[in-house]
Write an enzyme that holds these catalytic residues in place. Structure first.
Site, mmCIF file in Angstrom:
data_model
loop_
_atom_site.group_PDB
_atom_site.id
_atom_site.type_symbol
_atom_site.label_atom_id
_atom_site.label_comp_id
_atom_site.label_asym_id
_atom_site.label_seq_id
_atom_site.Cartn_x
_atom_site.Cartn_y
_atom_site.Cartn_z
ATOM 1 N N TYR A 29 39.233 34.368 44.968
ATOM 2 C CA TYR A 29 37.934 34.414 44.943
ATOM 3 C C TYR A 29 37.174 35.347 44.046
ATOM 4 O O TYR A 29 37.741 36.535 43.981
ATOM 5 C CB TYR A 29 37.188 34.671 46.277
ATOM 6 C CG TYR A 29 35.689 34.770 46.313
ATOM 7 C CD1 TYR A 29 35.049 33.574 46.397
ATOM 8 C CD2 TYR A 29 35.179 35.897 46.022
ATOM 9 C CE1 TYR A 29 33.511 33.639 46.693
ATOM 10 C CE2 TYR A 29 33.825 36.034 46.057
ATOM 11 C CZ TYR A 29 33.028 34.967 46.513
ATOM 12 O OH TYR A 29 31.700 34.817 46.322
ATOM 13 N N GLU A 73 29.897 32.403 40.857
ATOM 14 C CA GLU A 73 30.911 32.227 41.885
ATOM 15 C C GLU A 73 31.943 31.417 41.675
ATOM 16 O O GLU A 73 31.803 30.145 41.110
ATOM 17 C CB GLU A 73 30.233 31.801 43.155
ATOM 18 C CG GLU A 73 31.265 32.169 44.360
ATOM 19 C CD GLU A 73 30.393 31.673 45.533
ATOM 20 O OE1 GLU A 73 29.949 30.605 45.730
ATOM 21 O OE2 GLU A 73 30.636 32.510 46.605
#
Ligand code: GDP
Ligand code: MN
Length: 389
Positions: A108, A196
């Protein structure tokens, strides 16, 4: 402003961030043609402004072009429902067809503004592919953070520290650190409010790239990024929000039943709080702005009352630049034009308040006057519940 994954990936490519090969399609036949060009296994991904597509059936793997066509046929036109969409879902109008990746690890990576520290923050975690909110709540130590000054950007040592923390080594470590720096350059250059990448993947053949990409932009900076503003897809936005943005109104639809018309963002937020304190739920946030004209007030009133879940309207204004008599003019005009049947509660203070109240009282409208904010909220909540105030 939000954009689609395929648009975000084009921007990533421009800034030297690796993404899978692929292209966007509006029809199953186009999806088949793209799969043919890519050769080999592909993944067909629904393009909507919401995450959680994988679990909701919006992402399918396909072994050959015929399977890609079939998958696109199933996904295109479906109402995709994920925890991030409205309850009825969002209609899928486009799919992204990409070469499928043999994934070894899912990581991530994100960049956003840390309001408390008043600077940018780069976040990274080895717990990628899953909901990061859950990781943050249960195992916050699994999220690494580096703060980056807007003038300095993310420093090499910081990018290396993050890449190391992601468990990358050797060639992948170099790729990862470069990717973080390039991603930050994009974030800054395009005035993003969020970048993101979930997941950032390491493939079995050792490559590091962005498998998913979500970019949000600061609306107040769009004037200097025409090429970004052009990527807006109003199909993905709530129709009332789109309508409101045409008139420069600051409107956000919410889930409750008390419609709010307020001038000033701070007062609008205080109004939503006080409605909740009175046991109700606001149907919207609406700031008509300081210098609103009667026409602007009329537009605001029309938009807010065309939401079928609104059962009562609370007008809460402080007459400063927007004088109360001008507000009254707008409200009277709007109510007469719309033939509005909803109960309306008014709390007003400030410039020309007596004159404005008199105009409203003489207009013959069924208005409930409030003494102060708390009184107004209590009355509006009662009326929305069908009770007498
Ligand atoms: P989201 O569910 O909307 O966040 O969509 P993502 O693009 O993040 O995809 C969700 C999940 O689908 C990923 O975490 C992967 O596990 C899986 N996935 C997506 N693309 C591929 C692919 O090319 N190969 C494989 N094996 N899995 C994929
Ligand atoms: Mn994702």
């Amino acid at each position: 402003m939000k954009i689609h994954e395929y648009q975000a990936k084009a921007l990533l490519r421009e800034f030297g961030v690796a993404v899978p090969k692929g292209d966007v399609a509006d029809t199953p036949a186009q999806a088949r043609a793209i799969a043919q060009r890519l050769s080999g296994k592909v993944v067909v991904k629904a393009q909507v402004h919401a995450g959680g597509r994988g679990k909701a059936g919006g992402i399918k793997l396909a072994d050959d072009p015929a399977a890609a066509e079939q998958a696109a046929g199933q996904i295109l036109g479906m109402m995709l429902k994920t925890p991030q969409t409205p309850p009825e879902g969002i209609k899928v109008r486009k799919v992204l067809v990409e070469e499928a990746s043999a994934i070894d690890r899912e990581l991530y990576l994100s960049i956003t503004l840390d309001r408390a520290r008043a600077t940018h923050v780069v976040m990274a975690s080895q717990a990628g592919g899953m909901e990061i909110e859950e990781v943050a709540a249960k195992t916050p130590d699994k999220i690494l953070r580096e703060w980056a000054h807007p003038a300095l950007g993310v420093q090499d040592f910081q990018a290396r520290r993050l890449a190391f923390g992601l468990g990358l080594a050797g060639e992948q470590f170099k790729q990862g650190a470069a990717l973080i720096r390039n991603l930050f350059a994009l974030y800054l250059a395009k005035d993003c409010s969020l970048v993101e990448i979930n997941p950032l993947v390491v493939t079995r053949d050792g490559r590091v790239f962005a498998l998913d990409a979500k970019l949000n932009f600061d609306d107040n900076a769009l004037y200097r990024h025409k090429e970004i503003a052009e990527l807006r897809d109003t199909n993905e936005e709530t129709p009332l929000d789109v309508e409101a943005s045409k008139y420069g109104l600051n409107y956000i639809k919410l889930d409750g039943d008390v419609g709010c018309m307020v001038n000033g963002a701070g007062l609008a937020m205080a109004t939503m709080d006080i409605i909740q304190q009175a046991g109700g739920e606001p149907a919207n946030f609406l700031d008509v702005g300081g210098g609103a004209s009667p026409e602007q007030v009329e537009n605001a009133f029309r938009i807010l009352s065309s939401d079928p879940s609104v059962k009562a309207i609370f007008i809460n204004v402080f007459g400063g630049i927007l004088r109360v008599d001008r507000l009254a003019e707008g409200v009277i005009g709007a109510v007469k034009k719309l033939g509005l049947k909803l109960p309306v509660v008014l709390r007003a203070e400030g410039t020309n308040v007596e004159q404005g109240k008199k105009m409203l009282a003489d207009s013959g409208l069924a208005l409930t006057m409030a003494d102060d904010m708390a009184d107004g909220a209590t009355k509006a909540v009662a009326l929305a519940k069908g009770q007498k105030p």
